[in-house]
Scaffold this motif. Sequence first.
Motif, PDB file in Angstrom:
ATOM      1  N   GLY A  79       0.766  -1.248   0.000  1.00 46.43           N
ATOM      2  CA  GLY A  79       0.000   0.000   0.000  1.00 46.43           C
ATOM      3  C   GLY A  79       0.794   1.294   0.000  1.00 46.43           C
ATOM      4  O   GLY A  79       1.649   1.538  -0.864  1.00 46.43           O
ATOM      5  N   LEU A  80       0.529   2.117   1.000  1.00 43.51           N
ATOM      6  CA  LEU A  80       1.088   3.477   1.045  1.00 43.51           C
ATOM      7  C   LEU A  80       2.599   3.476   1.285  1.00 43.51           C
ATOM      8  O   LEU A  80       3.331   4.286   0.711  1.00 43.51           O
ATOM      9  CB  LEU A  80       0.391   4.281   2.155  1.00 43.51           C
ATOM     10  CG  LEU A  80      -1.134   4.383   1.990  1.00 43.51           C
ATOM     11  CD1 LEU A  80      -1.790   4.868   3.275  1.00 43.51           C
ATOM     12  CD2 LEU A  80      -1.477   5.338   0.848  1.00 43.51           C
ATOM     13  N   GLY A  81       3.059   2.544   2.133  1.00 46.99           N
ATOM     14  CA  GLY A  81       4.491   2.477   2.438  1.00 46.99           C
ATOM     15  C   GLY A  81       5.299   2.118   1.199  1.00 46.99           C
ATOM     16  O   GLY A  81       6.350   2.703   0.930  1.00 46.99           O
ATOM     17  N   ASN A 160       5.098   4.323   9.117  1.00 49.99           N
ATOM     18  CA  ASN A 160       3.911   4.081   8.291  1.00 49.99           C
ATOM     19  C   ASN A 160       3.178   2.782   8.643  1.00 49.99           C
ATOM     20  O   ASN A 160       1.966   2.709   8.496  1.00 49.99           O
ATOM     21  CB  ASN A 160       4.346   4.071   6.813  1.00 49.99           C
ATOM     22  CG  ASN A 160       3.305   3.430   5.928  1.00 49.99           C
ATOM     23  OD1 ASN A 160       2.294   4.039   5.598  1.00 49.99           O
ATOM     24  ND2 ASN A 160       3.514   2.168   5.554  1.00 49.99           N
ATOM     25  N   ALA A 161       3.916   1.770   9.117  1.00 53.42           N
ATOM     26  CA  ALA A 161       3.278   0.457   9.355  1.00 53.42           C
ATOM     27  C   ALA A 161       2.063   0.618  10.260  1.00 53.42           C
ATOM     28  O   ALA A 161       2.084   1.373  11.227  1.00 53.42           O
ATOM     29  CB  ALA A 161       4.279  -0.496   9.995  1.00 53.42           C
ATOM     30  N   GLY A 162       1.005  -0.083   9.915  1.00 55.58           N
ATOM     31  CA  GLY A 162      -0.194  -0.002  10.748  1.00 55.58           C
ATOM     32  C   GLY A 162      -1.162  -1.103  10.387  1.00 55.58           C
ATOM     33  O   GLY A 162      -1.102  -1.685   9.301  1.00 55.58           O
ATOM     34  N   ALA A 180      -0.157  -1.538  19.819  1.00 53.10           N
ATOM     35  CA  ALA A 180       1.304  -1.734  19.814  1.00 53.10           C
ATOM     36  C   ALA A 180       1.882  -1.421  18.434  1.00 53.10           C
ATOM     37  O   ALA A 180       2.890  -0.727  18.310  1.00 53.10           O
ATOM     38  CB  ALA A 180       1.642  -3.161  20.221  1.00 53.10           C
ATOM     39  N   THR A 181       1.223  -1.921  17.377  1.00 54.59           N
ATOM     40  CA  THR A 181       1.742  -1.712  16.006  1.00 54.59           C
ATOM     41  C   THR A 181       1.613  -0.250  15.586  1.00 54.59           C
ATOM     42  O   THR A 181       2.520   0.327  14.986  1.00 54.59           O
ATOM     43  CB  THR A 181       0.950  -2.587  14.990  1.00 54.59           C
ATOM     44  OG1 THR A 181       0.922  -3.923  15.471  1.00 54.59           O
ATOM     45  CG2 THR A 181       1.558  -2.533  13.608  1.00 54.59           C
ATOM     46  N   ASN A 182       0.447   0.337  15.893  1.00 49.33           N
ATOM     47  CA  ASN A 182       0.159   1.681  15.370  1.00 49.33           C
ATOM     48  C   ASN A 182       0.729   2.808  16.220  1.00 49.33           C
ATOM     49  O   ASN A 182       0.966   3.900  15.715  1.00 49.33           O
ATOM     50  CB  ASN A 182      -1.360   1.899  15.262  1.00 49.33           C
ATOM     51  CG  ASN A 182      -2.012   0.959  14.278  1.00 49.33           C
ATOM     52  OD1 ASN A 182      -1.343   0.119  13.686  1.00 49.33           O
ATOM     53  ND2 ASN A 182      -3.316   1.079  14.106  1.00 49.33           N
ATOM     54  N   PRO A 278      -3.141  10.228   4.829  1.00 54.11           N
ATOM     55  CA  PRO A 278      -3.307   9.910   3.394  1.00 54.11           C
ATOM     56  C   PRO A 278      -4.726  10.006   2.873  1.00 54.11           C
ATOM     57  O   PRO A 278      -4.951   9.802   1.675  1.00 54.11           O
ATOM     58  CB  PRO A 278      -2.801   8.471   3.312  1.00 54.11           C
ATOM     59  CG  PRO A 278      -2.926   7.919   4.684  1.00 54.11           C
ATOM     60  CD  PRO A 278      -2.927   9.040   5.656  1.00 54.11           C
ATOM     61  N   GLY A 279      -5.714  10.291   3.734  1.00 56.61           N
ATOM     62  CA  GLY A 279      -7.101  10.231   3.273  1.00 56.61           C
ATOM     63  C   GLY A 279      -7.508   8.768   3.183  1.00 56.61           C
ATOM     64  O   GLY A 279      -6.997   7.940   3.947  1.00 56.61           O
ATOM     65  N   PHE A 280      -8.381   8.419   2.245  1.00 60.10           N
ATOM     66  CA  PHE A 280      -8.786   7.015   2.117  1.00 60.10           C
ATOM     67  C   PHE A 280      -8.224   6.421   0.827  1.00 60.10           C
ATOM     68  O   PHE A 280      -8.488   6.921  -0.257  1.00 60.10           O
ATOM     69  CB  PHE A 280     -10.314   6.874   2.139  1.00 60.10           C
ATOM     70  CG  PHE A 280     -10.761   5.439   2.265  1.00 60.10           C
ATOM     71  CD1 PHE A 280     -10.781   4.808   3.491  1.00 60.10           C
ATOM     72  CD2 PHE A 280     -11.114   4.704   1.144  1.00 60.10           C
ATOM     73  CE1 PHE A 280     -11.148   3.467   3.610  1.00 60.10           C
ATOM     74  CE2 PHE A 280     -11.488   3.363   1.247  1.00 60.10           C
ATOM     75  CZ  PHE A 280     -11.513   2.743   2.489  1.00 60.10           C
ATOM     76  N   ALA A 281      -7.424   5.370   0.962  1.00 60.28           N
ATOM     77  CA  ALA A 281      -6.787   4.761  -0.216  1.00 60.28           C
ATOM     78  C   ALA A 281      -7.085   3.264  -0.273  1.00 60.28           C
ATOM     79  O   ALA A 281      -7.220   2.607   0.763  1.00 60.28           O
ATOM     80  CB  ALA A 281      -5.282   4.989  -0.170  1.00 60.28           C
TER      81      ALA A 281
HETATM   82  N1  LIG Z   1      -5.425   3.032   3.414  1.00 60.52           N
HETATM   83  C1  LIG Z   1      -6.024   4.044   4.001  1.00 60.52           C
HETATM   84  O1  LIG Z   1      -7.093   4.504   3.562  1.00 60.52           O
HETATM   85  C2  LIG Z   1      -5.415   4.711   5.199  1.00 60.52           C
HETATM   86  C3  LIG Z   1      -6.024   5.866   5.681  1.00 60.52           C
HETATM   87  C4  LIG Z   1      -5.456   6.524   6.770  1.00 60.52           C
HETATM   88  C5  LIG Z   1      -4.309   6.017   7.337  1.00 60.52           C
HETATM   89  N2  LIG Z   1      -3.751   4.874   6.857  1.00 60.52           N
HETATM   90  C6  LIG Z   1      -2.512   4.400   7.497  1.00 60.52           C
HETATM   91  O2  LIG Z   1      -1.526   4.211   6.512  1.00 60.52           O
HETATM   92  C7  LIG Z   1      -0.573   3.234   6.961  1.00 60.52           C
HETATM   93  C8  LIG Z   1      -0.300   2.246   5.834  1.00 60.52           C
HETATM   94  O3  LIG Z   1      -1.463   1.486   5.606  1.00 60.52           O
HETATM   95  P1  LIG Z   1      -1.912   0.931   4.181  1.00 60.52           P
HETATM   96  O4  LIG Z   1      -3.227   1.523   3.903  1.00 60.52           O
HETATM   97  O5  LIG Z   1      -0.837   1.053   3.203  1.00 60.52           O
HETATM   98  O6  LIG Z   1      -2.182  -0.595   4.568  1.00 60.52           O
HETATM   99  P2  LIG Z   1      -1.501  -1.967   4.098  1.00 60.52           P
HETATM  100  O7  LIG Z   1      -1.574  -2.085   2.624  1.00 60.52           O
HETATM  101  O8  LIG Z   1      -2.160  -3.015   4.918  1.00 60.52           O
HETATM  102  O9  LIG Z   1       0.023  -1.799   4.529  1.00 60.52           O
HETATM  103  C9  LIG Z   1       0.396  -1.864   5.877  1.00 60.52           C
HETATM  104  C10 LIG Z   1       1.864  -2.158   5.955  1.00 60.52           C
HETATM  105  O10 LIG Z   1       2.226  -2.252   7.335  1.00 60.52           O
HETATM  106  C11 LIG Z   1       2.908  -3.482   7.515  1.00 60.52           C
HETATM  107  N3  LIG Z   1       2.735  -4.000   8.874  1.00 60.52           N
HETATM  108  C12 LIG Z   1       1.600  -4.327   9.505  1.00 60.52           C
HETATM  109  N4  LIG Z   1       1.869  -4.786  10.726  1.00 60.52           N
HETATM  110  C13 LIG Z   1       3.205  -4.773  10.867  1.00 60.52           C
HETATM  111  C14 LIG Z   1       4.095  -5.148  11.900  1.00 60.52           C
HETATM  112  N5  LIG Z   1       3.669  -5.662  13.041  1.00 60.52           N
HETATM  113  N6  LIG Z   1       5.423  -4.975  11.700  1.00 60.52           N
HETATM  114  C15 LIG Z   1       5.891  -4.480  10.539  1.00 60.52           C
HETATM  115  N7  LIG Z   1       5.101  -4.109   9.523  1.00 60.52           N
HETATM  116  C16 LIG Z   1       3.776  -4.263   9.686  1.00 60.52           C
HETATM  117  C17 LIG Z   1       2.303  -4.423   6.490  1.00 60.52           C
HETATM  118  O11 LIG Z   1       3.145  -5.534   6.294  1.00 60.52           O
HETATM  119  P3  LIG Z   1       2.657  -6.822   5.415  1.00 60.52           P
HETATM  120  O12 LIG Z   1       2.842  -6.411   3.980  1.00 60.52           O
HETATM  121  O13 LIG Z   1       3.576  -7.925   5.842  1.00 60.52           O
HETATM  122  O14 LIG Z   1       1.248  -7.083   5.761  1.00 60.52           O
HETATM  123  C18 LIG Z   1       2.235  -3.488   5.307  1.00 60.52           C
HETATM  124  O15 LIG Z   1       3.487  -3.362   4.692  1.00 60.52           O
HETATM  125  C19 LIG Z   1      -1.178   2.612   8.215  1.00 60.52           C
HETATM  126  O16 LIG Z   1      -0.571   3.171   9.339  1.00 60.52           O
HETATM  127  C20 LIG Z   1      -2.646   3.016   8.146  1.00 60.52           C
HETATM  128  O17 LIG Z   1      -3.222   3.106   9.420  1.00 60.52           O
HETATM  129  C21 LIG Z   1      -4.273   4.206   5.793  1.00 60.52           C
END
Ligand SMILES: NC(=O)c1ccc[n+]([C@@H]2O[C@H](COP(=O)([O-])OP(=O)(O)OC[C@H]3O[C@@H](n4cnc5c(N)ncnc54)[C@H](OP(=O)(O)O)[C@@H]3O)[C@@H](O)[C@H]2O)c1
Length: 373
Positions: A79-81, A160-162, A180-182, A278-281
């Motif tokens: 995703g975003l990371g 970024n991880a969450g 813990a993660t977030n 990031p808004g909603f992705a």
């Molecule tokens: N998508 C949205 O609409 C949105 C909106 C607001 C905020 N966010 C925030 O944006 C951030 C990125 O989320 P995303 O949307 O890109 O979701 P994602 O596609 O699920 O990516 C999350 C990333 O975090 C990693 N991760 C999760 N738990 C972990 C851990 N315990 N240790 C290390 N890495 C870990 C995942 O690893 P794996 O690849 O191994 O699963 C993945 O690389 C998050 O903090 C989320 O809360 C997202």
Amino acid sequence: MMKEVKEAFLFVFSYHFWRMGLWSIALVYSYLQLHKARIFGSIYKARLFGSKYTPISGSIDPKIRSSRPICVITGATSGLGKATAFVLAEKGFHVILVGRSSQLLSETLEEIKSKNKDAQLKSFQVDMSSFESIFKFKSSLEQWLSDAELHPSIQILVNNAGIMAISSRPTTEGYDRMIATNYVGPFCLTKLLLPLLKNSSVPSRVVNVTSFTHRYASIGKFDKDSVSGVHTSTLNKYPYARAYEYSKLCLLLFSYELHRQLRLTDDSHHVSVIAADPGFAKTKIMREYPTYITAMAFLGFKTLGLLQTPEEGAESIVDAALAPPEISGAYYFGGKGRTIESSKVSRDLKLGQQLWETSCDLLNELQHLHHNN
Ligand SMILES: NC(=O)c1ccc[n+]([C@@H]2O[C@H](COP(=O)([O-])OP(=O)(O)OC[C@H]3O[C@@H](n4cnc5c(N)ncnc54)[C@H](OP(=O)(O)O)[C@@H]3O)[C@@H](O)[C@H]2O)c1
């Protein structure tokens, strides 16, 4: 089959499912703020490192190679990371990919390399919900910098991880996994990597990836049980929506408190701290939710015109990473270098300090535990 139907029914009619519906209002409110900002023209366009990297120079031991600025990105395998890693590698950063799966890390590394032969990348397997793993990462990173004869510093840390969990799963330390993660993981990692950020010979930065959902979080006061999520995970029903909002508000309060602490102690204003929303992705963030819920959410946000690709969502993170060095304590949202105001609670000085002190106590306990093992 009956069991699944019953589970789906219970999920859709749960309080927390409907609470999530309110998140769209917070998102619309954030976009309305953008329109307001457009009227007053508060757009920052400058870039911290310009369009390409600047080699680190100054009073560095000549034996240590001058190099590209180093950017550590957690959760870089999806995703975003991952989208952020692509852009920052393209901008000339040496990108350190941090993820929990070694297979996904090598796949991501290959993917970036296949599109950008010049990309300088390194990956580390780290579980951000495990403090043992975070402590180990700090040592491995320092060792790698030394072995590669690189300057012992980093320039950007992107927390970024969450995850968006729907059930409570305690970590080995007994903490709530989502909190813990977030939050606690990023807090510990930042505190541990702060010496490397301070050691940078160019301005350095922490970027914390938070969320518009923080606007609904309510907080009475912080203590060890609430900050570690122990309190949340022992409740009869896991309040997953509330716990996610809470973790993102904590990350935001921490960002502003760290910003204040650094302004007080760091005369040169060397390390800056920025929050990015990031808004909603459309990413895998809702992977734990039933697929029909995720499909409904994507359709709903798409209908509202608010569904973004990971690349679009990552824009605010990249903007935060590359903003001019004098910018700190800001909240980036909506791409194009734009900022808005986060919630009033997130700016609460007393809460920020209380969270800081409690988090430091937790970190001390964890370090103590680590040294005794
Ligand atoms: N998508 C949205 O609409 C949105 C909106 C607001 C905020 N966010 C925030 O944006 C951030 C990125 O989320 P995303 O949307 O890109 O979701 P994602 O596609 O699920 O990516 C999350 C990333 O975090 C990693 N991760 C999760 N738990 C972990 C851990 N315990 N240790 C290390 N890495 C870990 C995942 O690893 P794996 O690849 O191994 O699963 C993945 O690389 C998050 O903090 C989320 O809360 C997202």
